[in-house]
Design an enzyme around this catalytic site. Structure first.
Site, mmCIF file in Angstrom:
data_model
loop_
_atom_site.group_PDB
_atom_site.id
_atom_site.type_symbol
_atom_site.label_atom_id
_atom_site.label_comp_id
_atom_site.label_asym_id
_atom_site.label_seq_id
_atom_site.Cartn_x
_atom_site.Cartn_y
_atom_site.Cartn_z
ATOM 1 N N HIS A 19 -0.210 -6.271 0.049
ATOM 2 C CA HIS A 19 -0.954 -5.079 -0.977
ATOM 3 C C HIS A 19 0.167 -3.651 -0.156
ATOM 4 C CE1 HIS A 19 -3.635 -4.323 2.333
ATOM 5 N NE2 HIS A 19 -3.008 -2.576 1.837
ATOM 6 N N ASP A 27 -3.995 -11.202 -0.280
ATOM 7 C CA ASP A 27 -3.049 -10.167 0.372
ATOM 8 C C ASP A 27 -2.625 -10.911 1.417
ATOM 9 O OD1 ASP A 27 -1.986 -7.542 0.758
ATOM 10 O OD2 ASP A 27 -4.191 -7.443 1.732
ATOM 11 N N SER A 46 -3.404 -1.236 7.178
ATOM 12 C CA SER A 46 -2.917 -2.155 6.588
ATOM 13 C C SER A 46 -2.639 -2.659 6.901
ATOM 14 C CB SER A 46 -3.065 -2.059 5.056
ATOM 15 O OG SER A 46 -4.107 -1.374 3.903
#
Length: 388
Positions: A217, A249, A333
């Site tokens: 992402h 992901d 992230s």
């Protein structure tokens, strides 16, 4: 030409992979370099009420058993996941021959539901949920021999009943989840335009190209990527994350030719300096693990499960994740998770909404997160992770 250095994890978590630990490189035999257990031991000592020396001895025994399990996997012994019960490493097997091989090496063999069995059960539960947005996650739990289905507090009685109707599934409530890229100025992995993540693990493709494994992402739109000084360091080239659709992901960034990916993790002040990366693996459930993140620094916990499926806010279902009791927030992230054996574990994907981890809180932060196992991403993209 002068090369800029790109450090791993500096300032910044449809795949059905087995939980066996596949090592991509062997730890060197030279004098030991810094390891994450230098800080983990302090938290383990506090948690268990023992001395730091005793805690380090515990971590060393667990690392020794992890290496034994890795060797069994390389030798082709048929195992289907493993987890720590205290210091004991329990290995799931489905044959008497495999059990004998495991126990001959001093590990415990267990006949029961292995990772593949629980993955199949999770798929059945996912079908029973019929795409409900109130299903938060599905977690195969090797230790409990069940799948935990987490639902939002206001989930319908029909959803709860459907999930409970699948034998072997337990239902719990959870806060909603979100991926953890964030719009915060000055982060080290700035995406152009506008959001930020944390740098993951560099490596090389079969053609010798320098790349960085990251959360999908973070590079979904294939953005240009800058460091904290605004210097261009790469560009997103691949992503398996699709907003609003079933996804995985994992993603890939191409590192600029003048930059160099380094095989160590910057612990953000959580350790004195950096810790080297000796390889990539999937350590057993119950292993200690830490991550370096842009927002929360150095936080630690234990691996809880593999092949977890989650529903992030916005309607994106992501499969193939690992779950750990490691605290993360927005901006973390893509950040690097590393085991106390100095083996790369994964890149931050997401976690519960509204968590406050503090900074460099180690084990003390609490909460949990999900990460993309680095072994799966490296295998899919044909990348060899850079090692010390």
């Amino acid at each position: 030409m002068k090369h800029r250095v790109l450090a791993v994890g500096i300032a910044t978590s449809a795949v059905a992979a087995a939980a066996s630990a596949t090592a991509w490189a062997a730890a060197p035999s030279a004098a030991p370099l810094p390891s994450p257990d230098d800080i983990v031991a302090g938290f383990v000592a506090q948690r268990d009420g023992v001395s730091t020396t005793q805690a380090k001895q515990t971590l060393q025994r667990k690392a020794d058993r992890q290496r034994t399990y890795d060797a069994l996997s390389r030798e082709g012994v048929a195992t289907d996941g493993a987890y720590f019960d205290g210091e004991r490493l329990v290995v799931l097997v489905d044959s008497a021959a495999a059990a004998r091989s495991v126990e001959a090496e001093g590990l415990l063999a267990r006949r029961g539901k292995g990772q593949s069995d629980l993955d199949a059960l999770a798929r059945t539960a996912l079908a029973a949920a019929k795409g409900s947005s109130d299903l938060v996650s599905l977690t195969p739990d090797l230790r409990a021999q069940s799948v935990v289905a987490e639902v939002e507090p206001d989930a319908s009685a029909a959803l709860r009943s459907a999930l409970r109707g699948v034998a072997g599934v337990t239902v719990e409530e959870s806060a909603p989840l979100a991926t953890q890229a964030d719009v915060v100025p000055g982060r080290i992995m700035d995406l152009s335009p506008g959001t930020n993540c944390t740098l993951g693990f560099p490596g090389t493709t079969s053609s010798g190209n320098n790349v960085l494994l990251t959360a999908g992402h973070c590079v979904e739109g294939l953005p240009d990527i800058l460091d904290a000084n605004g210097t261009h360091i790469g560009k997103g080239t691949n992503s398996r994350f699709v907003s609003g659709a079933p996804s995985v992901d994992m993603g890939l960034m191409d590192i600029d030719a003048e930059d160099v990916g380094q095989p160590y993790v910057d612990t953000r002040g959580g350790l004195a300096g950096n810790v080297p990366v000796y390889g990539a693996s999937k350590n057993a459930v119950g292993s200690d693990i830490c991550k370096a993140g842009n927002t929360t620094g150095w936080t630690c916990g234990q691996i809880e499960a593999y092949n977890v499926t989650v529903n992030y806010q916005g309607g994106t279902s992501v499969s193939g994740l690992a779950r750990a009791t490691v605290c993360t927030e927005g901006g973390d992230s893509g950040g690097a998770y590393i085991g106390t054996n100095n083996y790369a574990q994964g890149m931050t994907s997401g976690g519960p909404v509204g968590v406050d981890c503090g900074f460099n809180a180690g084990y003390g932060a609490g909460s949990y997160s999900f990460y993309q196992p680095v072994v799966d991403a490296a295998s899919y993209y044909g990348v060899t992770v850079s090692t010390s």
